[in-house]
Design a protein around this motif. Sequence first.
Motif, PDB file in Angstrom:
ATOM      1  N   SER A  32       0.833  -1.214   0.000  1.00 29.94           N
ATOM      2  CA  SER A  32       0.000   0.000   0.000  1.00 29.94           C
ATOM      3  C   SER A  32       0.864   1.258   0.000  1.00 29.94           C
ATOM      4  O   SER A  32       1.956   1.290   0.585  1.00 29.94           O
ATOM      5  N   GLU A  40      -9.099  -1.422  -1.019  1.00 31.10           N
ATOM      6  CA  GLU A  40      -7.662  -1.661  -0.817  1.00 31.10           C
ATOM      7  C   GLU A  40      -7.428  -2.854   0.097  1.00 31.10           C
ATOM      8  O   GLU A  40      -6.517  -3.660  -0.127  1.00 31.10           O
ATOM      9  N   THR A  44      -2.406   1.051  -5.075  1.00 26.70           N
ATOM     10  CA  THR A  44      -3.409   1.725  -4.253  1.00 26.70           C
ATOM     11  C   THR A  44      -4.133   2.799  -5.056  1.00 26.70           C
ATOM     12  O   THR A  44      -5.357   2.970  -4.940  1.00 26.70           O
TER      13      THR A  44
END
Length: 748
Positions: free
Chosen positions: A284, A304, A384
């Motif tokens: 991320s 996510e 992301t």
Amino acid sequence: MAAYWKQLDTRFPQVEEVFEDLMAEALTVLTREGVDAYLEAGRVIGKLGRGVEPMLAFLEEWPSAAKAVGESALPAAMALIQRLQKSPNGKAITPFLQTLTPVARRLQSQELLQHYLDITLDLKSRTTGSIHGHHTTFPSPGLPEFFAQAPALLSQLTLAGLKNWVEYGIRNYRSHPERQKDYFSLQSADARAVLQRERHGTLLVDVERKLDLYLRGLWQDHDHLVPYSTAFDELRKPVPYYDKLGIRLPDVYDDALVEEGVVVSGLDRYRATLAHMIGHRRWSTAQVADNWSPFQRMAVEFFEDSRIETLLIREYPGLRRLFLALHPKPLETACDPETTSCLRHRMAMLSRALLDSDHGYLDADLNDYVQRFHTVMAQGESSTHEIASLALSYVARTRRQSDQFARVHFDDTVVDYRDDNRQLWKFIEAGDEEEAFDQERKIEPGEEIRGLPPRHYPEWDYGSQTYRPDWASVYEALHPSGNPADIDRLLAKHSALAKQLKKMLDLLKPQDKVRIRYQEEGSELDLDVAIRSLIDFKGGATPDPRINMSHRTDGRDIAVMLLLDLSESLNEKAGTSGQTILELSQEAVSLLAWAIEKLGDPFAIAGFHSNTRHDVRYLHIKGYGEHFNDDVKARLAAMEAGYSTRMGAAMRHAAHYLGARQADKKLMLILTDGKPSDVDAHDERLLIEDARQAVKELDQQGVFTYCISLDPKADEYVGDIFGRQFTVIDHVERLPERLPQLFMALTK
């Protein structure tokens, strides 16, 4: 209502202001007889002379408490109030009444409430002070604090656990008013430690090492695991998260019953949480959040999280089963969009569908974005930023007016193994509440970075005759290395002594094979006996059938742990030799290690010292799987002395390794030059008694302990610890000679 007011018989204006509301609630809950008893009890409490607070507390709390445990519990509660009134503990009546309803709701039965009242009476009677053992004069310092904490305690403990927790506080702090208050108000470390010990579930402190190795082995990651308490936040439970100071996890996870017959252990819940956070750390990247609405940020987080778990499952497919077991599966029709905000419900369904190909949801938009998500992920790891764009598109298509409603549907929407995603966001306009995740952790000067997490050991409190749970923290590490040639020079210096030892070793060395004769069954024929039996048979006598023989290995089955005290006092000079005690110990241990190596016994060497109970250092010098080679000699050559001697914790940790050996005899030799002590132990008997208790524990585990003391004054205390299992060497200069001889005498 006037008749009820007259029956209550009070003139408190504060009560009069709320009386109608109180009676309205009471009349809906209590029977007619219950109302009469309620008003009579309120009248009695109002006449106690304690002001309006106890009366108001009772009138407000009792109807709800009666609904939980029954009206018939009132006499028992009033009996406790009368007992408190007749003692110096009258001020505890108000906190007792103020927490009566949450306690009753936790217990849900009159029988359990009576047990709670019994625990309370025991606490009152044993901690209320008196003069000359007669009339009670001083109130119990911890009783009001106990009542205040009772709801939180009962949310974590069974009544049996609560009784044990209270018993520990009484035993240890009966004569310490201030410390008693700290304990029963859950302010002291002791109180929280005992609370954790009595709680059910998997404690982080118990599996910390396993999880640390899990991070290192499977994910090639490592960070400090920092527990936070779930015991004291009733309204909003904390959520796992990580920042630059470490990974924050709940201090306890209960086993989760996810469906009929399927249970996920607390340890697996920790593993799922850690895997999810490691995925964020690996894949991320933070997004600028200033111009995004809370709804948009929520959608990005759900998408996510699903991307991260998809990547984790690719690496370890078995995680799919674990994630799906812990992920809620909301019903598609559970939320009514006409009256309730269903945003969280839609996102939870989508999250489930992204992981579960058999989700069974019919919503067209949901299925469309599930397909788009998998198309994106099929091209690689994605990012992301790319997933955030997909999430914003989903929000734009599915936004509803009802998403703004204050009433929000939460059922089956909390994925409790996921973190709070604070690391996903960065803010251009930084405020006090934002964390800087892109900054490396600053190591303060002098801060020591340790490898493995500590092991926590209890410590014996001889005053209360109980253990202090998880009291001493033992940090272990491999001892630093020096020059192995220094040890070779020491062995050459004592070459004459080594020759004498070699002669003794030859006598102790086991023979490889020993014959066992006169066996009816064996590996080979015993010719002498067989011929004699044949002669007997030919002569008409009954022959001896034991004409075979077998062999057994005549070996020494012994495992040895040599535990060295490396405290500061070893730097002192030893007599007139000009050497320090540390240098002489180094020579003696080198000779002993050489001798044991020649014998072939498995043995380990470790040193220890301490700097308070929070920092007991255990240094591995030689392991059982190593030979006495240059690596071990290098560690022996680098031995240094410092700090203090917390012997009990070091012995318990050494027994952890020695106890795991498969051997008929397990010997722990402790080489020390002084009595157990530490800078935070103000009672000099405390650590002596703890070491004595440790010796008892090791004896029960089948470990034989023997102490070689270099302290001329050791007779004053060493017998209290080791009984007759010790030797005091007054002339320290003779240690290199005496230590190997003692070992051989002990292992004949």
